[in-house]
Design a protein around this motif. Structure first.
Motif, PDB file in Angstrom:
ATOM      1  N   GLU A   1       0.808  -1.213   0.000  1.00 19.83           N
ATOM      2  CA  GLU A   1       0.000   0.000   0.000  1.00 19.83           C
ATOM      3  C   GLU A   1       0.848   1.274   0.000  1.00 19.83           C
ATOM      4  N   VAL A   2       2.040   1.203   0.549  1.00 20.12           N
ATOM      5  CA  VAL A   2       2.870   2.404   0.682  1.00 20.12           C
ATOM      6  C   VAL A   2       4.130   2.313  -0.167  1.00 20.12           C
ATOM      7  N   VAL A   3       4.937   1.280   0.075  1.00 18.61           N
ATOM      8  CA  VAL A   3       6.246   1.218  -0.579  1.00 18.61           C
ATOM      9  C   VAL A   3       6.088   1.089  -2.093  1.00 18.61           C
ATOM     10  N   ASP A   4       5.318   0.099  -2.546  1.00 19.17           N
ATOM     11  CA  ASP A   4       5.168  -0.107  -3.986  1.00 19.17           C
ATOM     12  C   ASP A   4       4.497   1.095  -4.647  1.00 19.17           C
ATOM     13  N   ARG A   5       3.459   1.628  -4.019  1.00 17.74           N
ATOM     14  CA  ARG A   5       2.768   2.792  -4.591  1.00 17.74           C
ATOM     15  C   ARG A   5       3.682   4.013  -4.615  1.00 17.74           C
ATOM     16  N   LYS A   6       4.497   4.166  -3.588  1.00 15.52           N
ATOM     17  CA  LYS A   6       5.435   5.296  -3.547  1.00 15.52           C
ATOM     18  C   LYS A   6       6.424   5.200  -4.703  1.00 15.52           C
ATOM     19  N   TRP A   7       7.017   4.027  -4.895  1.00 15.78           N
ATOM     20  CA  TRP A   7       7.981   3.879  -5.974  1.00 15.78           C
ATOM     21  C   TRP A   7       7.354   4.152  -7.335  1.00 15.78           C
ATOM     22  N   ARG A   8       6.194   3.570  -7.580  1.00 14.41           N
ATOM     23  CA  ARG A   8       5.592   3.702  -8.910  1.00 14.41           C
ATOM     24  C   ARG A   8       5.039   5.110  -9.135  1.00 14.41           C
ATOM     25  N   THR A   9       4.565   5.756  -8.078  1.00 11.79           N
ATOM     26  CA  THR A   9       4.110   7.141  -8.222  1.00 11.79           C
ATOM     27  C   THR A   9       5.275   8.062  -8.556  1.00 11.79           C
ATOM     28  N   GLU A  10       6.395   7.890  -7.876  1.00 15.18           N
ATOM     29  CA  GLU A  10       7.556   8.730  -8.138  1.00 15.18           C
ATOM     30  C   GLU A  10       8.155   8.429  -9.508  1.00 15.18           C
ATOM     31  N   ALA A  11       8.147   7.145  -9.914  1.00 17.97           N
ATOM     32  CA  ALA A  11       8.653   6.808 -11.247  1.00 17.97           C
ATOM     33  C   ALA A  11       7.777   7.427 -12.333  1.00 17.97           C
ATOM     34  N   ALA A  12       6.466   7.392 -12.133  1.00 17.43           N
ATOM     35  CA  ALA A  12       5.564   8.011 -13.111  1.00 17.43           C
ATOM     36  C   ALA A  12       5.781   9.513 -13.174  1.00 17.43           C
ATOM     37  N   ARG A  13       5.997  10.157 -12.031  1.00 15.17           N
ATOM     38  CA  ARG A  13       6.255  11.605 -12.028  1.00 15.17           C
ATOM     39  C   ARG A  13       7.566  11.908 -12.757  1.00 15.17           C
ATOM     40  N   LEU A  14       8.558  11.081 -12.558  1.00 17.03           N
ATOM     41  CA  LEU A  14       9.830  11.285 -13.233  1.00 17.03           C
ATOM     42  C   LEU A  14       9.671  11.240 -14.753  1.00 17.03           C
TER      43      LEU A  14
ATOM     44  N   PRO B   1       8.920  -5.193  -2.674  1.00 17.08           N
ATOM     45  CA  PRO B   1       8.955  -4.091  -1.703  1.00 17.08           C
ATOM     46  C   PRO B   1       8.881  -4.636  -0.287  1.00 17.08           C
ATOM     47  N   GLY B   2       9.540  -3.961   0.617  1.00 19.45           N
ATOM     48  CA  GLY B   2       9.553  -4.405   2.007  1.00 19.45           C
ATOM     49  C   GLY B   2       9.572  -3.232   2.967  1.00 19.45           C
ATOM     50  N   LEU B   3       9.547  -3.542   4.252  1.00 23.80           N
ATOM     51  CA  LEU B   3       9.547  -2.531   5.309  1.00 23.80           C
ATOM     52  C   LEU B   3      10.703  -2.805   6.247  1.00 23.80           C
ATOM     53  N   ASP B   4      11.561  -1.824   6.399  1.00 18.37           N
ATOM     54  CA  ASP B   4      12.608  -1.855   7.416  1.00 18.37           C
ATOM     55  C   ASP B   4      12.176  -0.933   8.549  1.00 18.37           C
ATOM     56  N   TRP B   5      12.119  -1.461   9.761  1.00 16.22           N
ATOM     57  CA  TRP B   5      11.554  -0.712  10.875  1.00 16.22           C
ATOM     58  C   TRP B   5      12.355   0.530  11.228  1.00 16.22           C
ATOM     59  N   LEU B   6      13.608   0.580  10.864  1.00 14.92           N
ATOM     60  CA  LEU B   6      14.448   1.733  11.191  1.00 14.92           C
ATOM     61  C   LEU B   6      14.710   2.636   9.993  1.00 14.92           C
ATOM     62  N   ASP B   7      14.586   2.119   8.779  1.00  5.67           N
ATOM     63  CA  ASP B   7      14.896   2.903   7.591  1.00  5.67           C
ATOM     64  C   ASP B   7      13.724   3.060   6.633  1.00  5.67           C
ATOM     65  N   GLY B   8      12.580   2.457   6.926  1.00  5.73           N
ATOM     66  CA  GLY B   8      11.401   2.662   6.108  1.00  5.73           C
ATOM     67  C   GLY B   8      11.351   1.762   4.891  1.00  5.73           C
ATOM     68  N   PRO B   9      10.901   2.282   3.733  1.00  3.47           N
ATOM     69  CA  PRO B   9      10.786   1.456   2.531  1.00  3.47           C
ATOM     70  C   PRO B   9      12.106   0.793   2.174  1.00  3.47           C
ATOM     71  N   ALA B  10      12.030  -0.485   1.832  1.00  3.35           N
ATOM     72  CA  ALA B  10      13.237  -1.260   1.547  1.00  3.35           C
ATOM     73  C   ALA B  10      12.998  -2.146   0.342  1.00  3.35           C
ATOM     74  N   LEU B  11      14.074  -2.398  -0.396  1.00  6.99           N
ATOM     75  CA  LEU B  11      14.039  -3.292  -1.550  1.00  6.99           C
ATOM     76  C   LEU B  11      14.570  -4.657  -1.117  1.00  6.99           C
ATOM     77  N   LEU B  12      13.752  -5.683  -1.293  1.00  3.89           N
ATOM     78  CA  LEU B  12      14.131  -7.030  -0.901  1.00  3.89           C
ATOM     79  C   LEU B  12      14.489  -7.837  -2.147  1.00  3.89           C
ATOM     80  N   VAL B  13      15.698  -8.372  -2.172  1.00  2.00           N
ATOM     81  CA  VAL B  13      16.172  -9.226  -3.261  1.00  2.00           C
ATOM     82  C   VAL B  13      16.493 -10.590  -2.662  1.00  2.00           C
ATOM     83  N   ASP B  14      15.784 -11.602  -3.106  1.00  3.91           N
ATOM     84  CA  ASP B  14      15.921 -12.953  -2.537  1.00  3.91           C
ATOM     85  C   ASP B  14      15.660 -12.944  -1.028  1.00  3.91           C
ATOM     86  N   GLY B  15      14.697 -12.113  -0.626  1.00  5.49           N
ATOM     87  CA  GLY B  15      14.321 -12.043   0.774  1.00  5.49           C
ATOM     88  C   GLY B  15      15.239 -11.226   1.654  1.00  5.49           C
TER      89      GLY B  15
END
Length: 551
Positions: free
Chosen positions: A369-382, A497-511
């Motif tokens: 709801e947040v991380v994926d939408r944030k990335w795609r919204t910003e990519a579309a704006r770019l 997309p993932g959530l890091d509790w200390l750094d916020g939105p995170a990219l997960l590759v192979d978990g």
């Protein structure tokens, strides 16, 4: 008598002396006001007894009387304005006794052990602090003056404390705060505080915009008078509060003192985790029109993660087996949701109630709801900005397909194109922010009882406490390029997309989280060097020429 008792007695006397000094300032102001009237009385009394006769003294008498009447009328108007001024009240979520009987019982038992009056009510605030707040100014219409003055202050507790601290730790931390009710009950200190708060409220009312000339001039004059009195009161008021705090701390030393020393470590840890949670995790969600509805529960996860990463925090997670202080609430989830919405309004300026563009989000839904939408919204704006700049697509065969290669080729081109693109991104973000939903009417919830907590604060615009200064165009451009890279990784390399509790939105590759994207992105944005990013993409397996799904 012990040393603590002696120190407590000395602190109480010092606080009382400062309170009396404040009240003497009020008395001197009153004396200045009635001086012309006193002189007029003396002159008329002398004339009645046959002294100071003649037309000259008659003119003096009537002139002084006119001045006295004007001064008294102006002083009365100023006094009424100060008395009617409404001091700002901290935005909080009230906690009814039926909703937290165990918490009220803990606070009353603590007050009995300290030998002080119990607070009149308890409220929660989305902050890592606790204090007593006198709200008798707000209840003057529904209570008599005597009842309002005898009402104990409200105990305001930082909501992160309830979720992170254990019951014993919370009791130890609240001990010096609750001990302050004794000073609040002292008539001289209470009167001095009411005097200073009234002056402060009058200054705020005088500076409030939106008045017509007929109301603005008297309000400005009242504010000017109140500022003069506040300058005279500043030192005494500060010293009085310092003495009150010292006295309360000394009184509380007999209650869980050793545990309080250890609990102070948890206060600092909670503050660090709460700050990271708001700035790194909650703020991106708020900007996307979503407000996390379990911020207090999230701070526990953030601090647990901090304890796992930081060897200095080893052992803190062992406390989690004890009873958390949030168990003192009957329905902690409702309280958490209310404080989470209040935090969003205070720190971001969101609307007062949920809607299509301002919806709550659970932590389980945060990545989608947040991380994926944030990335795609910003990519579309770019890509919209690139279209507006006339940047050609990377794929001539299909010019409508958005790709990462288009962004990289443009930023790596000659002439430093990054500055123009950064300016365009900054303008686009400003336009989107201007179209964000504005704060609406108060939410009618059971916890708020139909009263908006921010109505008691004043006319200040939202957000009251912005978390971050405005971002520069380069920072925004780096965020948007990183979002484009993450979208390409998700669509072409199986990342998530993932959530890091200390750094916020995170990219997960192979978990596993990839936290090494910032450096190659900055090399591209600031230096126009695409090689570090190309190496990163090849390592992860991202295809920059493949189309990316946008919002």
């Amino acid at each position: 008598m012990s040393g603590i008792d002696v120190g407590e007695e000395l602190g109480a006397r010092a606080a009382q002396a400062r309170a009396l000094a404040l009240l003497r300032i009020r008395s001197r102001a009153l004396a200045v006001v009635i001086t012309p009237a006193a002189v007029a009385v003396v002159l008329f009394a002398a004339g009645a007894q046959g002294h100071l006769g003649g037309p000259v003294w008659d003119g003096v008498r009537w002139a002084v009387l006119g001045v006295a009447v004007v001064v008294l009328l102006v002083a009365a108007a100023v006094a009424v304005a100060i008395a009617r001024a409404r001091p700002a009240v901290s935005p909080t979520v009230p906690v009814a006794e039926e909703g937290a009987p165990d918490l009220y019982r803990l606070v009353r038992d603590l007050a009995d052990r300290l030998g002080v009056p119990a607070p009149s009510a308890i409220a929660l605030t989305p902050d890592c602090d606790s204090w007593l707040e006198d709200r008798t100014h707000r209840s003057g219409k529904s209570r008599t003056t005597a009842e309002a003055r005898n009402t104990a202050p409200v105990l305001v507790i930082g909501s992160p404390f309830l979720w992170w601290m254990r019951v014993a730790e919370l009791r130890a931390v609240l001990a010096p705060v609750v001990a302050g009710t004794d000073s609040s009950a002292h008539p001289d200190i209470a009167a001095a505080r009411r005097f200073v708060r009234g002056l402060d409220a009058a200054v705020a009312d005088g500076a409030a915009p939106g008045r017509g000339a007929l109301r603005a001039v008297p309000a400005a004059f009242t504010g000017w008078v109140a500022r003069l009195l506040l300058r005279a009161c500043r030192e005494h008021a500060a010293e009085m509060e310092r003495c009150v705090a010292a006295t309360a701390s000394m009184r509380a030393q007999g209650v869980d003192y050793a545990l309080r020393i250890a609990a102070q470590e948890q206060v600092g840890l909670a503050y660090a985790g709460w700050d990271r949670l708001l700035t790194r995790v909650a703020l991106p969600a708020w900007r996307m029109g979503r407000w996390p509805s379990r911020l207090d529960a999230g701070v526990v996860s953030a601090l647990t993660e901090l304890s796992r990463r930081d060897r200095l925090a080893d052992g803190f997670t062992s406390r989690l087996g004890e009873r958390p202080a949030c168990d003192l609430l009957e329905e902690p989830g409702i309280a958490d949701e209310a404080t989470s919405l209040l935090a969003a309004r205070l720190f971001h300026g969101g609307p007062a109630e949920s809607g299509p563009d301002w919806a709550p989000v659970d932590w389980q839904q945060y990545p989608d709801e947040v991380v994926d939408r944030k990335w795609r919204t910003e990519a579309a704006r770019l890509h919209r900005v690139l279209d507006a700049m006339g940047v050609p697509p990377a794929s001539v065969a299909d010019p409508a397909v958005p790709t990462l290669a288009r962004v990289m080729e443009h930023l790596a081109g000659p002439g430093g194109p990054g500055e123009e693109l950064a300016a365009g991104i900054g303008a686009a973000v400003a336009r989107d922010d201007a179209q964000a939903p504005a704060p609406g009417p108060p939410q009618q919830t059971a916890s708020a009882a139909g009263v908006d907590p921010l109505d008691l604060w004043g006319p200040d615009p939202l957000p009251l406490f912005p978390l971050q200064p405005p971002r520069t165009g380069t920072e925004l451009l780096a965020d948007h390029v990183a979002a484009m890279v993450c979208c390409a990784a998700v669509d072409t390399a199986g990342a998530a997309p993932g959530l890091d509790w200390l750094d916020g939105p995170a990219l997960l590759v192979d978990g596993e989280r990839r936290a090494d994207l910032a450096v190659p992105v900055l090399s591209l944005v600031e230096d126009g060097d695409p090689d570090p990013l190309r190496s990163w993409l090849a390592e992860v397996g991202v295809r920059s020429d493949k189309p990316v799904r946008l919002v």
